[in-house]
Design a protein around this motif. Structure first.
Motif, mmCIF file in Angstrom:
data_model
loop_
_atom_site.group_PDB
_atom_site.id
_atom_site.type_symbol
_atom_site.label_atom_id
_atom_site.label_comp_id
_atom_site.label_asym_id
_atom_site.label_seq_id
_atom_site.Cartn_x
_atom_site.Cartn_y
_atom_site.Cartn_z
ATOM 1 N N GLN A 25 0.828 -1.214 0.000
ATOM 2 C CA GLN A 25 0.000 0.000 0.000
ATOM 3 C C GLN A 25 0.857 1.257 0.000
ATOM 4 O O GLN A 25 0.623 2.206 0.753
ATOM 5 C CB GLN A 25 -0.963 0.006 1.199
ATOM 6 N N VAL A 66 -7.371 -4.406 4.217
ATOM 7 C CA VAL A 66 -6.140 -4.193 3.451
ATOM 8 C C VAL A 66 -5.220 -3.169 4.106
ATOM 9 O O VAL A 66 -4.145 -2.879 3.584
ATOM 10 C CB VAL A 66 -6.446 -3.774 1.990
ATOM 11 N N LEU A 348 -5.354 -7.952 -1.363
ATOM 12 C CA LEU A 348 -4.232 -8.772 -0.919
ATOM 13 C C LEU A 348 -4.274 -10.158 -1.555
ATOM 14 O O LEU A 348 -5.342 -10.774 -1.644
ATOM 15 C CB LEU A 348 -4.252 -8.900 0.605
ATOM 16 N N ASP A 352 1.250 -11.303 -0.603
ATOM 17 C CA ASP A 352 1.047 -10.294 0.456
ATOM 18 C C ASP A 352 0.833 -10.955 1.807
ATOM 19 O O ASP A 352 1.361 -10.493 2.829
ATOM 20 C CB ASP A 352 -0.169 -9.426 0.117
ATOM 21 N N ILE A 356 2.848 -10.472 5.249
ATOM 22 C CA ILE A 356 2.132 -10.056 6.465
ATOM 23 C C ILE A 356 2.438 -10.999 7.621
ATOM 24 O O ILE A 356 2.539 -10.579 8.777
ATOM 25 C CB ILE A 356 0.615 -10.000 6.188
ATOM 26 N N GLY A 404 -9.791 -9.661 3.460
ATOM 27 C CA GLY A 404 -8.391 -9.254 3.508
ATOM 28 C C GLY A 404 -7.570 -9.992 4.546
ATOM 29 O O GLY A 404 -7.742 -11.190 4.782
ATOM 30 N N ALA A 405 -6.687 -9.244 5.211
ATOM 31 C CA ALA A 405 -5.761 -9.858 6.167
ATOM 32 C C ALA A 405 -6.463 -10.389 7.406
ATOM 33 O O ALA A 405 -5.882 -11.198 8.145
ATOM 34 C CB ALA A 405 -4.699 -8.838 6.574
#
Length: 456
Positions: A25, A66, A348, A352, A356, A404-405
């Protein structure tokens, strides 16, 4: 820290600091870094031009999970600025039941007051501790006379025979920590009454304000009772009481207002949820109204708070939304004009997720290793396990809702469920997490799509 030295970090340094906690990002990081540096730049320009320079507010566009909120939160920590996160969908147009948009600034002020008060308490910590020590010594030193009076004997003032200094040395060495003393708790200071006109949009604040007002007018109906505590506990309690008395609340309020006006950051999430036009019906009817209510605050207006009137001209607003069913151009033109910077955050993928799980200082793998280490369990994540977890997270996000994450939290909890449950009985063991282990724990769930949808 003075105003002119408030933000010494360069945009490159700010991005580098954000990189320690947030993967990727880069566009969003650059945008917020420039916005933060511009605050410092504004303070360097001639005073007649300074007030004319408005903050360049930002809209972050991207799916959930994200890093939109995390970027803003970390930015506020770097700037040591008052920061508040709100959801746009919680607010409604004036005339509807819901939160008043001005409560955003009131919340920001309360948070700033707490920040300043905590800083001031640290400044007077030594002096407050010294005063608390004297009060505890008074309690310990007068104890023999108090017992004599209770037994009906004569009460005589103690002579200065060095006993007090002996007690002081014992107190500082911690040898008196477990001795009990009797103290009378001090009632916390109440803020000055703050009465608002009750309107439909701030009904949820009425109970809080009414309670404060009545408490200030009539006082507490229950007298504080003395209680027996250890000397160590008494020192902490009395130090807080003394610090409270040493802090100038007027200065605290003034500094809090200054910080909000010059350094405040407001993160407005779910801004896409209030995209709507007057032609909408039902639940959509107040959406454009919310935008119009937010507009004066974003443009710059005065808001009444407990600390006085607060100007919002130089508060930085960062809005975010997925915009999956709408787009920023659906916002009313005046609102769009107040958010000149638009950045799109990337969804993501597997790579990614690998980063992470491994790169940030607060990565999930490091968190679980530290958590289970407290139980005597040594966890070791193999590279193949990291890749497998990342692939599963990407797969589940593709086949179900893309969160996302945040998907990694669910997967890691399911993966280490057995280890976490039995950890107290398996202290001193080592657990190696590799790709076969991951597939063994999660394979059956992944094969059953219905089960996967609910479990992962």
């Amino acid at each position: 820290m003075s105003e002119n030295a408030a933000y010494p970090m360069t945009p490159r340094e700010i991005v580098s600091e954000l990189d320690r906690y947030i993967v990727g990002q880069s566009d969003a990081k650059r945008a917020v870094a420039i916005a933060l540096r511009n605050r410092w730049r504004r303070l360097q320009v001639p005073e007649e031009l300074r007030d004319e320079i408005a903050p360049k507010n930002i809209i972050m566009i991207g799916p959930t999970g994200v890093g939109k909120t995390e970027i803003s939160r970390r930015l506020a920590r770097l700037a040591q600025a008052p920061f508040v996160k709100v959801e746009a969908s919680r607010f409604t147009e004036v005339g509807y039941v819901g939160r008043d948009v001005e409560s955003i600034i009131r919340d920001l002020c309360e948070l700033a007051v707490d920040m300043v008060r905590e800083e001031e308490a640290k400044k007077v910590e030594v002096k407050a501790r010294e005063r608390a020590e004297e009060r505890v010594l008074d309690m310990l030193y007068q104890a023999p006379d108090a017992s004599a009076a209770a037994e009906g004997g004569p009460v005589t003032p103690p002579e200065d025979d060095g006993t007090r200094e002996k007690l002081r040395r014992l107190l500082r060495s911690g040898k008196l920590d477990e001795r009990e003393v009797e103290i009378e708790p001090q009632a916390p200071q109440q803020p000055s009454p703050f009465v608002e006109v009750i309107t439909p949009q701030n009904l949820e604040d009425v109970g809080f304000n009414l309670k404060d007002t009545l408490s200030n007018m009539f006082g507490s109906s229950r007298e504080p009772r003395s209680q027996k505590v250890t000397v160590a506990e008494a020192m902490d309690m009395l130090a807080k009481q003394e610090a409270q008395g040493l802090i100038d609340e007027t200065k605290v309020s003034a500094e809090a207002v200054r910080r909000v006006e010059q350094n405040g950051i407001v993160f407005v999430d779910e801004i896409d949820k209030i995209c709507g036009r007057e032609s909408a019906h039902g639940a959509d009817v107040s959406r454009e109204g919310v935008q119009r209510d937010l507009l004066p605050i974003v443009e710059g207006s005065s808001v009444k708070t407990r600390q006085g009137m607060v100007r919002t001209d130089h508060i930085l607003f960062i809005a975010s939304g997925a915009f999956s069913l709408s787009k920023p151009s659906d916002l009313i033109p005046e609102f769009q004009g107040r958010f000149p910077i638009r950045v799109e955050l990337d969804a993501l993928g597997t790579d990614d997720f690998v980063r992470i799980l491994t790169e940030p200082q607060n990565s999930l793998t490091r968190q679980y290793v530290a958590l289970l280490e407290t139980e005597g369990i040594e966890i070791e994540f193999d590279e193949s396990a990291i890749s497998e977890i990342a692939a599963i997270a990407a797969q589940v996000n593709t086949t179900t809702e893309n969160v996302g994450a945040r998907r990694l939290h669910t997967i890691m909890e399911r993966l280490l469920d057995d280890v976490s449950f039995h950890a107290p009985e398996r202290s001193g063991t080592k657990v190696s997490i590799d790709a076969p282990y991951v597939r063994e724990k999660l394979g059956a769930i992944l094969e059953d799509q219905d089960l996967s949808r609910y479990i992962l």
